[in-house]
Motif scaffolding. Sequence first.
Motif, PDB file in Angstrom:
ATOM      1  N   CYS A   1     -68.205  16.386  16.195  1.00  0.00           N
ATOM      2  CA  CYS A   1     -69.424  17.193  16.143  1.00  0.00           C
ATOM      3  C   CYS A   1     -69.462  18.047  17.392  1.00  0.00           C
ATOM      4  O   CYS A   1     -69.220  17.534  18.490  1.00  0.00           O
ATOM      5  CB  CYS A   1     -70.625  16.258  16.200  1.00  0.00           C
ATOM      6  SG  CYS A   1     -71.479  16.039  14.679  1.00  0.00           S
TER       7      CYS A   1
ATOM      8  N   THR B   1     -61.984  14.226  13.851  1.00  0.00           N
ATOM      9  CA  THR B   1     -63.294  14.598  13.326  1.00  0.00           C
ATOM     10  C   THR B   1     -64.255  14.646  14.495  1.00  0.00           C
ATOM     11  O   THR B   1     -64.269  13.726  15.311  1.00  0.00           O
ATOM     12  CB  THR B   1     -63.783  13.536  12.329  1.00  0.00           C
ATOM     13  OG1 THR B   1     -62.750  13.335  11.383  1.00  0.00           O
ATOM     14  CG2 THR B   1     -65.043  13.970  11.625  1.00  0.00           C
TER      15      THR B   1
ATOM     16  N   CYS C   1     -73.773  16.382  12.110  1.00  0.00           N
ATOM     17  CA  CYS C   1     -72.795  16.072  11.060  1.00  0.00           C
ATOM     18  C   CYS C   1     -73.452  15.080  10.114  1.00  0.00           C
ATOM     19  O   CYS C   1     -74.234  14.229  10.531  1.00  0.00           O
ATOM     20  CB  CYS C   1     -71.527  15.479  11.666  1.00  0.00           C
ATOM     21  SG  CYS C   1     -70.654  16.696  12.643  1.00  0.00           S
TER      22      CYS C   1
ATOM     23  N   TYR D   1     -69.111  14.948   2.879  1.00  0.00           N
ATOM     24  CA  TYR D   1     -69.212  15.187   4.318  1.00  0.00           C
ATOM     25  C   TYR D   1     -69.498  16.671   4.487  1.00  0.00           C
ATOM     26  O   TYR D   1     -68.792  17.506   3.898  1.00  0.00           O
ATOM     27  CB  TYR D   1     -67.889  14.777   4.994  1.00  0.00           C
ATOM     28  CG  TYR D   1     -67.854  15.065   6.459  1.00  0.00           C
ATOM     29  CD1 TYR D   1     -68.904  14.692   7.293  1.00  0.00           C
ATOM     30  CD2 TYR D   1     -66.774  15.730   7.034  1.00  0.00           C
ATOM     31  CE1 TYR D   1     -68.886  14.964   8.647  1.00  0.00           C
ATOM     32  CE2 TYR D   1     -66.735  15.995   8.384  1.00  0.00           C
ATOM     33  CZ  TYR D   1     -67.795  15.625   9.181  1.00  0.00           C
ATOM     34  OH  TYR D   1     -67.776  15.904  10.520  1.00  0.00           O
ATOM     35  N   ASN D   2     -70.506  17.017   5.261  1.00  0.00           N
ATOM     36  CA  ASN D   2     -70.961  18.414   5.276  1.00  0.00           C
ATOM     37  C   ASN D   2     -69.969  19.390   5.914  1.00  0.00           C
ATOM     38  O   ASN D   2     -70.107  20.585   5.764  1.00  0.00           O
ATOM     39  CB  ASN D   2     -72.341  18.548   5.947  1.00  0.00           C
ATOM     40  CG  ASN D   2     -72.317  18.259   7.436  1.00  0.00           C
ATOM     41  OD1 ASN D   2     -71.443  17.547   7.925  1.00  0.00           O
ATOM     42  ND2 ASN D   2     -73.265  18.798   8.172  1.00  0.00           N
ATOM     43  N   LYS D   3     -68.925  18.869   6.612  1.00  0.00           N
ATOM     44  CA  LYS D   3     -68.010  19.796   7.275  1.00  0.00           C
ATOM     45  C   LYS D   3     -66.639  19.894   6.605  1.00  0.00           C
ATOM     46  O   LYS D   3     -65.768  20.598   7.081  1.00  0.00           O
ATOM     47  CB  LYS D   3     -67.828  19.358   8.734  1.00  0.00           C
ATOM     48  CG  LYS D   3     -69.079  19.634   9.572  1.00  0.00           C
ATOM     49  CD  LYS D   3     -68.862  19.268  11.011  1.00  0.00           C
ATOM     50  CE  LYS D   3     -67.850  20.160  11.688  1.00  0.00           C
ATOM     51  NZ  LYS D   3     -67.662  19.778  13.100  1.00  0.00           N
TER      52      LYS D   3
ATOM     53  N   GLU E   1     -74.715  20.041  17.335  1.00  0.00           N
ATOM     54  CA  GLU E   1     -74.444  20.118  15.899  1.00  0.00           C
ATOM     55  C   GLU E   1     -74.904  18.815  15.231  1.00  0.00           C
ATOM     56  O   GLU E   1     -75.017  17.776  15.879  1.00  0.00           O
ATOM     57  CB  GLU E   1     -72.937  20.281  15.687  1.00  0.00           C
ATOM     58  CG  GLU E   1     -72.556  20.609  14.274  1.00  0.00           C
ATOM     59  CD  GLU E   1     -71.045  20.781  14.112  1.00  0.00           C
ATOM     60  OE1 GLU E   1     -70.657  21.500  13.195  1.00  0.00           O
ATOM     61  OE2 GLU E   1     -70.272  20.184  14.882  1.00  0.00           O
TER      62      GLU E   1
END
Length: 279
Positions: A257, A255, A263, A208-210, A261
């Motif tokens: 965005c 969670t 995600c 997960y990019n975050k 943005e």
Amino acid sequence: MDVYSIEFKNNTCKISDFGAQIISCIIQGEEMLFLSKKAVFDCSKPIRGGIPIIFPVFGDSKYPNMPKHGFARTSKWILHSSNLTDDYQEITFKLESNTETKTMWKYDFILYYHVRLRIDSLETNLEIHNKSEGILPFECLFHNYFGVHDVSNIEIGGLPIHYYNQLTGRMEDKFRLTNIIDEEVDKIFDESTMCVTLDTKYMIHAYYNKNMHVNCVLWNPWVEKSKLLNDFGDTEYKKMVCIEPGVLNTHNKLTYCKPDEVCNFTQIIIKTDRKVSHI
Ligand code: TA6
């Protein structure tokens, strides 16, 4: 519903535009996924098997009109593009907020779902674009149904010790090097760095990019639960196991965005017992 097919070096993957759901993936001559013989394909309910996309909620939610596991798996997605490179064949589907999604969830969004078929792996990637004015809270998960020869004879490795047991409603921690399935299982693992193995056959990586950590759900309905599912054969539990990487709101974490943005959640399933290829 329309089913699209992509091929790469003798591998084939079939994806339905209903749910953008992968319903078959043959890598090096072997079907990786389970699809129930009783699965329904008339768009009246989610397709039982393959890789359903779970978005924007996992399970039941606080949103009054939201179906269990969200609307992505029961929405009609648009075919966006396809692309062939030296390394993979890719197909991309798109789902945009619309009047129907707005009755369940107020947010504006665009989802792109990329499926990439490589010589020894399948990659799925969900891009979540927040087009709302404020934050977009969400959960997402790939509900992979793996096909197995005999579920009581498999080993799942790489999962953390702690998990939330959906059957008891409690956090538990049983140290097991490998998870063996010999009863009904419905566990949500937390803080997984996500390199999970299914026997020596598949390796599942998720990112997960975050956040460094992702979740993973392990599910098998076993004997009694199977009988309650009308789109699932009574003994089909022997032939499948769900290993489901995702980004979930466990421990009250949220969670989301931010506006504008993107995600990004990705899984790569690598076939590890590959035969020597002469392609
Ligand atoms: O991912 C596990 C789970 O949430 C289980 O609790 C079980 O209900 C399963 O998904 C299947 O849900 P479905 O709505 O597809 O019948």
